[in-house]
Design an enzyme around this catalytic site. Structure first.
Site, PDB file in Angstrom:
ATOM      1  N   GLY A 189       0.330  32.973  46.573  1.00 19.63           N
ATOM      2  CA  GLY A 189       1.452  33.186  47.485  1.00 19.63           C
ATOM      3  C   GLY A 189       2.612  32.296  47.103  1.00 19.63           C
ATOM      4  O   GLY A 189       2.734  31.868  45.946  1.00 19.63           O
ATOM      5  N   SER A 190       3.452  31.999  48.090  1.00 19.25           N
ATOM      6  CA  SER A 190       4.671  31.232  47.826  1.00 19.25           C
ATOM      7  C   SER A 190       4.344  29.774  47.489  1.00 19.25           C
ATOM      8  O   SER A 190       3.278  29.257  47.852  1.00 19.25           O
ATOM      9  CB  SER A 190       5.557  31.273  49.069  1.00 19.25           C
ATOM     10  N   GLY A 233       1.528  27.097  48.834  1.00 15.71           N
ATOM     11  CA  GLY A 233       0.657  26.396  47.889  1.00 15.71           C
ATOM     12  C   GLY A 233       0.712  24.890  48.058  1.00 15.71           C
ATOM     13  O   GLY A 233      -0.300  24.196  47.915  1.00 15.71           O
ATOM     14  N   GLU A 236      -1.957  29.952  42.684  1.00 16.12           N
ATOM     15  CA  GLU A 236      -1.176  30.958  41.937  1.00 16.12           C
ATOM     16  C   GLU A 236       0.071  31.227  42.760  1.00 16.12           C
ATOM     17  O   GLU A 236       0.064  32.026  43.696  1.00 16.12           O
ATOM     18  CB  GLU A 236      -1.982  32.254  41.772  1.00 16.12           C
ATOM     19  N   CYS A 251       5.087  38.450  41.161  1.00 15.35           N
ATOM     20  CA  CYS A 251       5.261  37.042  40.806  1.00 15.35           C
ATOM     21  C   CYS A 251       5.834  36.937  39.398  1.00 15.35           C
ATOM     22  O   CYS A 251       6.510  35.975  39.061  1.00 15.35           O
ATOM     23  CB  CYS A 251       3.937  36.305  40.907  1.00 15.35           C
TER      24      CYS A 251
HETATM   25  P1  NAD Z   1       3.075  33.741  51.478  1.00 17.46           P
HETATM   26  O1  NAD Z   1       3.035  32.376  50.913  1.00 17.46           O
HETATM   27  O2  NAD Z   1       3.994  34.000  52.616  1.00 17.46           O
HETATM   28  O3  NAD Z   1       1.601  34.177  51.978  1.00 17.46           O
HETATM   29  C1  NAD Z   1       0.516  34.243  51.084  1.00 17.46           C
HETATM   30  C2  NAD Z   1      -0.773  34.036  51.848  1.00 17.46           C
HETATM   31  O4  NAD Z   1      -0.850  32.677  52.291  1.00 17.46           O
HETATM   32  C3  NAD Z   1      -0.913  34.883  53.109  1.00 17.46           C
HETATM   33  O5  NAD Z   1      -2.237  35.339  53.195  1.00 17.46           O
HETATM   34  C4  NAD Z   1      -0.577  33.900  54.223  1.00 17.46           C
HETATM   35  O6  NAD Z   1      -1.167  34.237  55.457  1.00 17.46           O
HETATM   36  C5  NAD Z   1      -1.156  32.618  53.676  1.00 17.46           C
HETATM   37  N1  NAD Z   1      -0.541  31.366  54.158  1.00 17.46           N
HETATM   38  C6  NAD Z   1       0.763  31.128  54.425  1.00 17.46           C
HETATM   39  N2  NAD Z   1       0.945  29.837  54.747  1.00 17.46           N
HETATM   40  C7  NAD Z   1      -0.272  29.235  54.688  1.00 17.46           C
HETATM   41  C8  NAD Z   1      -0.735  27.908  54.915  1.00 17.46           C
HETATM   42  N3  NAD Z   1       0.102  26.924  55.272  1.00 17.46           N
HETATM   43  N4  NAD Z   1      -2.052  27.648  54.741  1.00 17.46           N
HETATM   44  C9  NAD Z   1      -2.916  28.628  54.367  1.00 17.46           C
HETATM   45  N5  NAD Z   1      -2.529  29.907  54.148  1.00 17.46           N
HETATM   46  C10 NAD Z   1      -1.224  30.208  54.306  1.00 17.46           C
HETATM   47  O7  NAD Z   1       3.394  34.724  50.253  1.00 17.46           O
HETATM   48  P2  NAD Z   1       3.721  36.291  50.262  1.00 17.46           P
HETATM   49  O8  NAD Z   1       5.096  36.513  50.806  1.00 17.46           O
HETATM   50  O9  NAD Z   1       2.592  37.063  50.834  1.00 17.46           O
HETATM   51  O10 NAD Z   1       3.711  36.607  48.686  1.00 17.46           O
HETATM   52  C11 NAD Z   1       4.803  36.390  47.842  1.00 17.46           C
HETATM   53  C12 NAD Z   1       4.660  35.115  47.042  1.00 17.46           C
HETATM   54  O11 NAD Z   1       3.414  35.121  46.342  1.00 17.46           O
HETATM   55  C13 NAD Z   1       5.705  34.987  45.970  1.00 17.46           C
HETATM   56  O12 NAD Z   1       6.159  33.665  45.928  1.00 17.46           O
HETATM   57  C14 NAD Z   1       4.969  35.346  44.692  1.00 17.46           C
HETATM   58  O13 NAD Z   1       5.540  34.826  43.515  1.00 17.46           O
HETATM   59  C15 NAD Z   1       3.635  34.776  44.972  1.00 17.46           C
HETATM   60  N6  NAD Z   1       2.602  35.387  44.139  1.00 17.46           N
HETATM   61  C16 NAD Z   1       2.117  34.656  43.085  1.00 17.46           C
HETATM   62  C17 NAD Z   1       1.174  35.213  42.232  1.00 17.46           C
HETATM   63  C18 NAD Z   1       0.648  34.436  41.060  1.00 17.46           C
HETATM   64  O14 NAD Z   1      -0.373  34.850  40.512  1.00 17.46           O
HETATM   65  N7  NAD Z   1       1.280  33.351  40.634  1.00 17.46           N
HETATM   66  C19 NAD Z   1       0.704  36.512  42.463  1.00 17.46           C
HETATM   67  C20 NAD Z   1       1.201  37.224  43.558  1.00 17.46           C
HETATM   68  C21 NAD Z   1       2.151  36.641  44.389  1.00 17.46           C
END
Ligand code: NAD
Length: 507
Positions: free
Chosen positions: A238-239, A243, A260, A294
C-alpha cells in the site's frame, strides 16, 4: 459472476473466514461501490476484534498441523488452486474489473498472475534448499535448513485486489505457513470470491481450517495484524504512509515485515532511443490501470533534443485514448477507484499549474452519460521540474511529468532524486548507456529495465523496491526465504568435543 460468490448479490456477505467457513458477528459493514457506474455492488460484514482473535487462534492450531505436511504435498494443493483459478479466470477477471475499475483485459491479466504464481510455487515446493558448509572441527557436519515462520498476515491494496494476496499466500503455503488476509476495504468482494474459489480444494484435501483466513475491515483491522505478536510476518502492500506505520508497529514487537509501498517511476528516453518502442511503452506505463499501478510511469526524463518530437508523439497518442467503462473492450482507460482519488488528481493538477508547469496534454474530469460515477479523469502530460513537491510525491492517477536532460549522468541523478525506489527504465540502443544505467552508479530502484517500460513485472523475478518503497521482495527468485526462518545445524559424529575457534576448556 454469481456462481463464484458465496451468497447472492445484493445481500450482506460475511467477511470473516478461516477457510471452509464464513461468518460474522458484528453489524458493521463495508460498502463496495463499483467506480465504473457508482453502484453499490456489495455489503460485507467487517470482522470484529472477537472474530479476529478467533481467526488467529484457528490459524495457530492449523499451523501446528500444516507445517507437518510434506512441502511437495502442500505444493500439490497449491497446484489444484491454480486449476481452480484457471476455471474461474474470466468470472474473477470481470469481477476485478467491475469492483476495482481496471480494464477487463487487465483484470484477466491479474488472475493470470495468480495462476502463474501457483505454478511457480508448485516448483518451489520441491526447492526449499539450504546450504551445507564444511566444519572447521573434525567429524562435524554443518548445514542450514529452512522452517516456516508461522502466521503470515497479508495486508493488500485496492489496485491489485487479488494478485498481491496470491504472490504472498501461494509461496507462504508451500513454505508451510498459514495466512490471514486483510484485503483493501475498497475491494472486499474480490477477496471473498478468491476465498470461495479455493474452498473445494481446501475441503477435498482435508486442509485444516485456519490455513487460509480472511478478515475484512479498514485500517483498524490492519493495525491488529501489525501489532499482534502471534503474527510472525506481516506483508503489507500500500501507500508509504501505511508502510511507515506498519513497519514501526511490527518492529516494536520484533516481528518481521515485508513492505511493498509507493513508487515514483521514471523512464529515461535517450537520444539513442528507438521511439517506436518507447512511445507505446510510455503511454501504457502512464495510463494503464488509469495510472493506479505502483509501477506506473510517472516521470519521463527526455533528452532535450527529443523534446519537440516527444511532445508531438505523446499528444497524438493520447488523442487516441478512449476513456470509459472498463468492461468495454475498446476502452483504454477506466475510472479512478473513488472520488477521493479524483480529488487527489485535481490537487496535483492545481499544484502543477501553481509551480509553473504547462500541459502538453490537458487534464480534466469527465461528466455526463457513461461517467455518472464521477470517477473518470483525462490522462494528462505536463512539463515539470523534478524537484517540485508535486513531482516528488506519488499521485495515484494518470499524470505524466516530462523532464528534460542533457547528459546521461544528469538523467540518472534526476531518476534517483525522489524518495521512492520501485521501478525504472531506459530506452536506448547504445550499449554503454544501457550498462551505465544498470551499473552500481546507475538506477537505485528495485527494478531497472532496458527498452521496456516500468510496469508489467513477471512473477519469475523478485518484485519490490528500495527507499520509501519499503525494501521488500515478493514473488519469484528467492523471495520465498522471507516466509521461512533459517536454522544453522552443527552435528558432531565423532568421539571428542573440540570447541570452535580452537578454544580449550579442561575439566
Ligand atoms: P493504502 O495504504 O491506503 O491501503 C493499503 C492497505 O493498508 C489497505 O488494506 C488498508 O486498509 C491498510 N492500512 C492502511 N493504513 C494502515 C495502518 N496504519 N495499519 C495497517 N493497515 C493499514 O493504499 P491503497 O490506496 O489501497 O493502494 C495504493 C498504494 O499502494 C500506492 O501507494 C501504491 O503504489 C501502493 N502499492 C504498492 C505496490 C508494491 O508492490 N510496491 C503494489 C500495489 C500498490
Amino acid at each position: 459472476m454469481e456462481n463464484i460468490l458465496p451468497v447472492p448479490q445484493h445481500k450482506n456477505k460475511p467477511g470473516t473466514s478461516t477457510g471452509q467457513q464464513f461468518w460474522h458477528h458484528g453489524d458493521k459493514t463495508i460498502d463496495s461501490y463499483s467506480p465504473t457506474d457508482g453502484s453499490l455492488i456489495a455489503r460485507v460484514y467487517a470482522s470484529t476484534r472477537a472474530d479476529y482473535d478467533r481467526v488467529v487462534e484457528t490459524a495457530q492450531a492449523a499451523f501446528a498441523q500444516w507445517r507437518l505436511v510434506p512441502a511437495p504435498k502442500r505444493g500439490d494443493i497449491v497446484r489444484q488452486m491454480g486449476d481452480q483459478f484457471r476455471l474461474y479466470k474470466s468470472d474473477l477477471g470481470k469481477l476485478v474489473s467491475f469492483e476495482m475499475g481496471k480494464s477487463f483485459q487487465e483484470g484477466l491479466g491479474e488472475v493470470q498472475e495468480i495462476i502463474d504464481i501457483c505454478d511457480f510455487a508448485v516448483g518451489q515446493s520441491r526447492q526449499l534448499y539450504g546450504l551445507t558448509m564444511h566444519s572447521e572441527r573434525p567429524a562435524h557436519r554443518m548445514y542450514e535448513q529452512y522452517h516456516p515462520v508461522g502466521i503470515v498476515g497479508i495486508i493488500s491494496a485496492f489496485n491489485f485486489p487479488v494478485a498481491v494476496w496470491s504472490w504472498n499466500a501461494m509461496l507462504a503455503w508451500v513454505c508451510g505457513d498459514v495466512c490471514i488476509w486483510k484485503p483493501s476495504e475498497k475491494t472486499p468482494l474480490t477477496a471473498l470470491a478468491c476465498q470461495q474459489i479455493i474452498q473445494d480444494v481446501l475441503r477435498n484435501n482435508d486442509v485444516p481450517e485456519g490455513v487460509s483466513c480472511l478478515v475484512s475491515g479498514g485500517r483498524d483491522t490492519g493495525e491488529w495484524l501489525a501489532r499482534d505478536p502471534r503474527v510472525a510476518l506481516v506483508s503489507a502492500t500500500g501507500s508509504t504512509r501505511m508502510g511507515k506505520a506498519v513497519g514501526v508497529a511490527v518492529a516494536e514487537r520484533m516481528g518481521r515485515s515485508l513492505l511493498e509501498l509507493g513508487g515514483n517511476n521514471a523512464i529515461i528516453v535517450s537520444n539513442n532511443a528507438d521511439l517506436d518502442l518507447a512511445i507505446p511503452a510510455i503511454v501504457f506505463g502512464a495510463v494503464g490501470t488509469a495510472g493506479q499501478r505502483c509501477t506506473t510511469t510517472r516521470r519521463l526524463i527526455v533528452h532535450q533534443s527529443l523534446l519537440p518530437e516527444i511532445r508531438n508523439r505523446l499528444a497524438r497518442a493520447y488523442a487516441q485514448l478512449r476513456i470509459g467503462d472498463p468492461l468495454d473492450p475498446t476502452v483504454h482507460v477506466g475510472p479512478l477507484i473513488d472520488k477521493d482519488a479524483v480529488a487527489g488528481y485535481q490537487k496535483a493538477v492545481a499544484d502543477i499549474r501553481e509551480a509553473g508547469g504547462t500541459f502538453i496534454v490537458e487534464p480534466g474530469t469527465l461528466t455526463g452519460a457513461g461517467y455518472e460515477s464521477g470517477c473518470y479523469v483525462k490522462p494528462c502530460v505536463a512539463e515539470a521540474q523534478n524537484h517540485w513537491p508535486v513531482v516528488q510525491r506519488e499521485t495515484f492517477a494518470p499524470i505524466l511529468y516530462v523532464i528534460p536532460y542533457t547528459t546521461l549522468d544528469e538523467a540518472i541523478t534526476l531518476q534517483n532524486s525522489v524518495p521512492q525506489g520501485l521501478s525504472s527504465a531506459i530506452f536506448t540502443l547504445n550499449l554503454r548507456e544501457a550498462e551505465q544505467f544498470l551499473s552500481v552508479a546507475g538506477s537505485d530502484c528495485g527494478i531497472a529495465n532496458v527498452n521496456i517500460g516500468t510496469s508489467g513485472a513477471e512473477i519469475g523475478g523478485a518484485f519490490g523496491g528500495e527507499k520509501e518503497t519499503g525494501g521488500g521482495r515478493e514473488s519469484g527468485s528467492d523471495a520465498w526465504k522471507t516466509y521461512m526462518r533459517r536454522q544453522t545445524n552443527t552435528i558432531n559424529y565423532g568421539a571428542t568435543m573440540p570447541l570452535a575457534q580452537g578454544i580449550t576448556f579442561e575439566l
